[in-house]
Design a protein around this motif. Structure first.
Motif, PDB file in Angstrom:
ATOM      1  N   THR A   1       0.776  -1.256   0.005  1.00 10.08           N
ATOM      2  CA  THR A   1      -0.069  -0.001   0.022  1.00 10.08           C
ATOM      3  C   THR A   1       0.697   1.306  -0.024  1.00 10.08           C
ATOM      4  O   THR A   1       0.347   2.329  -0.326  1.00 10.08           O
ATOM      5  CB  THR A   1      -0.815   0.114   1.337  1.00 10.08           C
ATOM      6  OG1 THR A   1      -0.162   0.013   2.462  1.00 10.08           O
ATOM      7  CG2 THR A   1      -1.953  -1.015   1.131  1.00 10.08           C
ATOM      8  N   ALA A   2       2.059   1.295   0.302  1.00  4.77           N
ATOM      9  CA  ALA A   2       2.764   2.444   0.471  1.00  4.77           C
ATOM     10  C   ALA A   2       4.491   1.938   0.458  1.00  4.77           C
ATOM     11  O   ALA A   2       4.812   1.054   0.848  1.00  4.77           O
ATOM     12  CB  ALA A   2       2.431   3.375   1.369  1.00  4.77           C
ATOM     13  N   LEU A   3       5.219   2.926   0.100  1.00  3.14           N
ATOM     14  CA  LEU A   3       6.648   2.944   0.268  1.00  3.14           C
ATOM     15  C   LEU A   3       7.172   3.540   1.684  1.00  3.14           C
ATOM     16  O   LEU A   3       6.616   4.552   2.017  1.00  3.14           O
ATOM     17  CB  LEU A   3       7.518   3.468  -0.725  1.00  3.14           C
ATOM     18  CG  LEU A   3       9.121   3.539  -0.752  1.00  3.14           C
ATOM     19  CD1 LEU A   3       9.474   2.125  -0.863  1.00  3.14           C
ATOM     20  CD2 LEU A   3       9.522   4.189  -1.729  1.00  3.14           C
ATOM     21  N   ASN A   4       7.685   2.690   2.652  1.00  8.20           N
ATOM     22  CA  ASN A   4       7.951   3.182   3.888  1.00  8.20           C
ATOM     23  C   ASN A   4       9.238   3.821   4.241  1.00  8.20           C
ATOM     24  O   ASN A   4       9.475   5.100   4.479  1.00  8.20           O
ATOM     25  CB  ASN A   4       7.937   2.145   5.059  1.00  8.20           C
ATOM     26  CG  ASN A   4       8.089   2.392   6.348  1.00  8.20           C
ATOM     27  OD1 ASN A   4       9.332   2.405   6.660  1.00  8.20           O
ATOM     28  ND2 ASN A   4       7.173   3.014   7.098  1.00  8.20           N
ATOM     29  N   HIS A   5      10.240   3.236   3.339  1.00 13.82           N
ATOM     30  CA  HIS A   5      11.570   3.766   3.600  1.00 13.82           C
ATOM     31  C   HIS A   5      12.601   3.075   2.438  1.00 13.82           C
ATOM     32  O   HIS A   5      12.000   1.911   1.973  1.00 13.82           O
ATOM     33  CB  HIS A   5      12.467   3.521   4.973  1.00 13.82           C
ATOM     34  CG  HIS A   5      12.541   1.993   5.256  1.00 13.82           C
ATOM     35  ND1 HIS A   5      11.842   1.295   5.815  1.00 13.82           N
ATOM     36  CD2 HIS A   5      13.739   1.498   5.021  1.00 13.82           C
ATOM     37  CE1 HIS A   5      12.319   0.015   5.872  1.00 13.82           C
ATOM     38  NE2 HIS A   5      13.606   0.183   5.411  1.00 13.82           N
ATOM     39  N   VAL A   6      13.549   3.670   2.142  1.00 12.79           N
ATOM     40  CA  VAL A   6      14.851   3.010   1.424  1.00 12.79           C
ATOM     41  C   VAL A   6      15.963   3.077   2.200  1.00 12.79           C
ATOM     42  O   VAL A   6      16.174   4.088   2.982  1.00 12.79           O
ATOM     43  CB  VAL A   6      14.620   3.925   0.177  1.00 12.79           C
ATOM     44  CG1 VAL A   6      15.967   3.466  -0.831  1.00 12.79           C
ATOM     45  CG2 VAL A   6      13.484   3.754  -0.910  1.00 12.79           C
ATOM     46  N   SER A   7      16.694   1.873   1.982  1.00 11.65           N
ATOM     47  CA  SER A   7      18.085   2.067   2.762  1.00 11.65           C
ATOM     48  C   SER A   7      18.982   1.792   1.615  1.00 11.65           C
ATOM     49  O   SER A   7      18.965   1.173   0.706  1.00 11.65           O
ATOM     50  CB  SER A   7      18.088   0.520   3.424  1.00 11.65           C
ATOM     51  OG  SER A   7      17.153   0.602   4.634  1.00 11.65           O
ATOM     52  N   ILE A   8      20.328   2.610   1.848  1.00 15.47           N
ATOM     53  CA  ILE A   8      21.240   2.447   1.082  1.00 15.47           C
ATOM     54  C   ILE A   8      22.566   2.457   1.912  1.00 15.47           C
ATOM     55  O   ILE A   8      22.715   2.719   3.087  1.00 15.47           O
ATOM     56  CB  ILE A   8      21.322   3.769   0.159  1.00 15.47           C
ATOM     57  CG1 ILE A   8      21.488   4.920   0.765  1.00 15.47           C
ATOM     58  CG2 ILE A   8      20.123   3.973  -0.922  1.00 15.47           C
ATOM     59  CD1 ILE A   8      21.559   6.601   0.170  1.00 15.47           C
TER      60      ILE A   8
END
Length: 163
Positions: free
Chosen positions: A4-11
Motif C-alpha cells: 500500500t505504500a513505500l515506507n523507506h529506502v535503505s542505502i
C-alpha cells in the motif's frame, strides 16, 4: 494482499556519519532516532518517508540502481549539486532530462557513490537559462513511442488528469 505504500529506502554507506551530514547539509533532511542493530545506521526524514543509511565496510560495485526524490527548489538543488561536482558522469545520466510529460529529472552520486535522482513535476515552472545545455529533451536523445509519450513520473499528476 497488496503493498500500500513505500515506507523507506535503505542505502549503503562506508561512513554513515559523513553520508548523514551530506543529506542533512545538502537536502535539509532531519535525522531521526534509530534502533541499535549492532552496526552503524542513520534514519533520516524524507517528506513522509524515511531514508536509511547502513554501514558497509566496502561499497558494493557501481550500479545504476537508484532512488528518486523530490525537492522544494529544483533550480537551487541543481546549482548546489553543480557546485559540489556530484553529477553522474556516465553519458546516459550526465544530462538533466525533460520527459514527454514535462517532468524533469537529474542524476548525481552521493559521497558513497550511490546513484540518486531528483525529480521536478513541471518544466514550465523552471527558468531554463539556469540549466544551459545540461537540460535536454529526452525525445531528442531517445525516440519515444506513443505509449512512452503517455508516461508520467508523478502518479498524482497522472491520476488527477484521469479524473
Amino acid at each position: 494482499m497488496r503493498a500500500t505504500a513505500l515506507n523507506h529506502v535503505s542505502i549503503p554507506a562506508t561512513d554513515v556519519e559523513r553520508s548523514c551530514r551530506f543529506y542533512q547539509d545538502v537536502f535539509a533532511m532531519e535525522r531521526l532516532a534509530a534502533p541499535n542493530f549492532g552496526f552503524a545506521v542513520a534514519w533520516l526524514r524524507l517528506g513522509d518517508l524515511e531514508l536509511h543509511l547502513y554501514h558497509v565496510d566496502e561499497q558494493p560495485g557501481r550500479t545504476y540502481q537508484h532512488l528518486g526524490f523530490e525537492v522544494d527548489d529544483f533550480e537551487a538543488c541543481y546549482i548546489r549539486l553543480k557546485e559540489l561536482e556530484l553529477f553522474e558522469e556516465a553519458p546516459r545520466f550526465r544530462n538533466l532530462y525533460e520527459l514527454p510529460g514535462g517532468e524533469v529529472q537529474m542524476y548525481f552520486r552521493d559521497p558513497d557513490d550511490n546513484l540518486l535522482e531528483v525529480d521536478w513535476p513541471d518544466v514550465s515552472t523552471l527558468d531554463r537559462s539556469v540549466f544551459g545545455d545540461d537540460l535536454k529533451l529526452l525525445a531528442d536523445v531517445f525516440p519515444q513511442s506513443e505509449e512512452n509519450l503517455r508516461a508520467s513520473l508523478f502518479l498524482r499528476a497522472r491520476e488527477s488528469a484521469r479524473a
